[in-house]
Write an enzyme that holds these catalytic residues in place. Structure first.
Site, mmCIF file in Angstrom:
data_model
loop_
_atom_site.group_PDB
_atom_site.id
_atom_site.type_symbol
_atom_site.label_atom_id
_atom_site.label_comp_id
_atom_site.label_asym_id
_atom_site.label_seq_id
_atom_site.Cartn_x
_atom_site.Cartn_y
_atom_site.Cartn_z
ATOM 1 N NE ARG A 1 -4.066 -1.952 0.536
ATOM 2 C CZ ARG A 1 -4.078 -3.191 0.023
ATOM 3 N NH1 ARG A 1 -3.065 -3.579 -0.747
ATOM 4 N NH2 ARG A 1 -5.074 -4.013 0.262
ATOM 5 C CE LYS B 1 -9.470 -2.621 -1.083
ATOM 6 N NZ LYS B 1 -9.418 -3.221 -2.433
#
Length: 419
Positions: free
Chosen positions: A366, A402
């Site tokens: 990420r 996320k």
């Protein structure tokens, strides 16, 4: 002596390879052809060597018999050369002749003793059988050898054969000659196969080295050595490690402007440069996924400086990308790093790959995904480890990640020089 003998054998094989058969032979068939052709020529030569003695003694029946044997060998080789006789039949003919022609010559010379042990030539049949047809065929050929050996001894006791009466000296010379020549033939065969075995072992070792080198290119050395001994599932927990992802910024429009071959060449150039850096920093490349490059520090061997050495690698990778063009294109990468615990290992039974699992891997991914072009984005966990070691990091603030919500992130600027 051994090298001279084998060198001589190699030259002989080079000549006789052109004698036997027009068809190309390889592997085991080439071996059979060499044994058959050289066996026939060797027997022809020995028979020819024995002729002058019987011409001198006036044993014309034996002389003409020897001429017939020599002609028979030449006929067989001629038929084989022009493909009228198959290789397997030529071998069987020679094996049979090793038995029955030895018996016939022995009887022509008056029996086992007076012939000087000529029947010993029949030993070539069972010896050749082991080499050519394997151990399964040995019993029947060895029985044949024993039969002709017994017949050579008892037939002269029942039937008076010819008038050949050699002296004790001639019998002794005959024994010496036959024992030496049969022994030489057997030694030549053993030497040849010993050399073949050595070549096979050398080839096997070379292939094993290639296999090991290939395995070490795919897996870490410690893991590769475990899997060499036994295929098994390997999963090790690591309390502290750092994972880095590097991805080409703007890859989609770049790939649309290039052919598939050009794209592969570009990725190969840049990832090869990265591979060199990973090796130099003694870290572990995990895999590439498309245009994404994944590296780990602290696995499979734990190290206290896992975050520090990974930061240095990331800075070096960025510098290489800034300074070079790859396949004519200037690139920018996004880099993402996170430190924490994870599981590393190999699972499955086919197409092994050393991989990582855990939240640390996901967060590092990420960091790259939400990162900026030409920047090295790290989490607070990695920032804490690096700040203590004199690295400069600039806060970027919090970003939405996320599955994690808001996370504070930092951009690695460099390593402060120590005065």
């Amino acid at each position: 002596m051994y090298q001279i003998l084998f060198s001589w054998m190699q030259r002989v094989l080079g000549v006789t390879d052109r004698v036997g058969g027009k068809r190309p032979f390889t592997g085991h068939d080439l071996l059979l052809k060499r044994i058959a052709v050289n066996g026939a020529l060797f027997s022809f030569l020995v028979t020819a060597i024995g002729l002058p003695n019987f011409i001198y003694l006036g044993q014309w029946v034996t002389v003409w018999f020897f001429f017939g044997v020599m002609a028979l060998y030449l006929v067989w080789l001629g038929l084989f050369h022009y493909d009228y006789v198959s290789l397997s039949w030529l071998v069987r003919l020679l094996m049979s002749s090793g038995l029955w022609l030895s018996l016939a010559v022995t009887l022509a010379l008056g029996g086992f003793m007076s012939s000087g042990g000529t029947i010993l030539w029949a030993l070539i049949a069972p010896v050749g059988t082991v080499i050519v047809f394997g151990k399964e065929a040995v019993p029947r050929w060895f029985v044949g050898y024993v039969v002709v050996l017994i017949l050579s001894a008892i037939i002269p006791q029942w039937v008076e054969i010819g008038n050949y009466e050699p002296t004790e000296g001639q019998i002794l010379v005959g024994f010496i000659f036959n024992v030496i020549m049969v022994s030489l033939f057997i030694v030549m065969v053993v030497v040849y196969f010993a050399e073949q075995r050595n070549e096979a072992m050398a080839l096997l070792e070379e292939e094993q080295e290639k296999t090991e080198a290939l395995l070490l290119n795919v897996l870490p050395p410690d893991i590769a050595h475990i899997l060499k001994d036994e295929a098994q599932t390997i999963a090790n927990y690591h309390e502290e490690a750092t994972v880095l992802f590097a991805d080409v910024a703007g890859f989609t429009p770049l790939s649309a402007s290039m052919t598939a071959t050009e794209l592969v060449v570009l990725l190969n150039e840049v990832f090869s440069a990265f591979d060199d850096l990973v090796a130099a920093f003694e870290l572990e490349k995990i895999k590439t996924i498309g245009d994404c490059y994944m590296v780990a520090s602290g696995v499979p061997q734990a190290r206290d400086d896992h975050a520090v050495v990974m930061a240095r690698l990331a800075l070096a990778m960025r510098e290489v990308v800034r300074e070079r063009e790859f396949n004519g294109h200037a690139l920018q990468f996004r880099f993402g790093m996170h430190s924490g615990s994870l599981v590393a290992g190999v699972i499955g039974q086919k197409k092994f790959i050393y991989d990582l699992w855990g939240d640390t891997v996901n967060i590092a991914s990420r960091m790259e995904m939400y990162g900026l072009a030409d920047e090295i984005q790290v989490t607070a966990a990695t920032q804490g480890l690096l700040a203590e070691e004199g690295f400069e990091l600039r806060p970027r603030g919090e970003i939405e990640v996320k599955g994690k919500g808001l996370m504070p992130v930092y951009l690695l600027q460099g390593e402060r020089k120590v005065n």
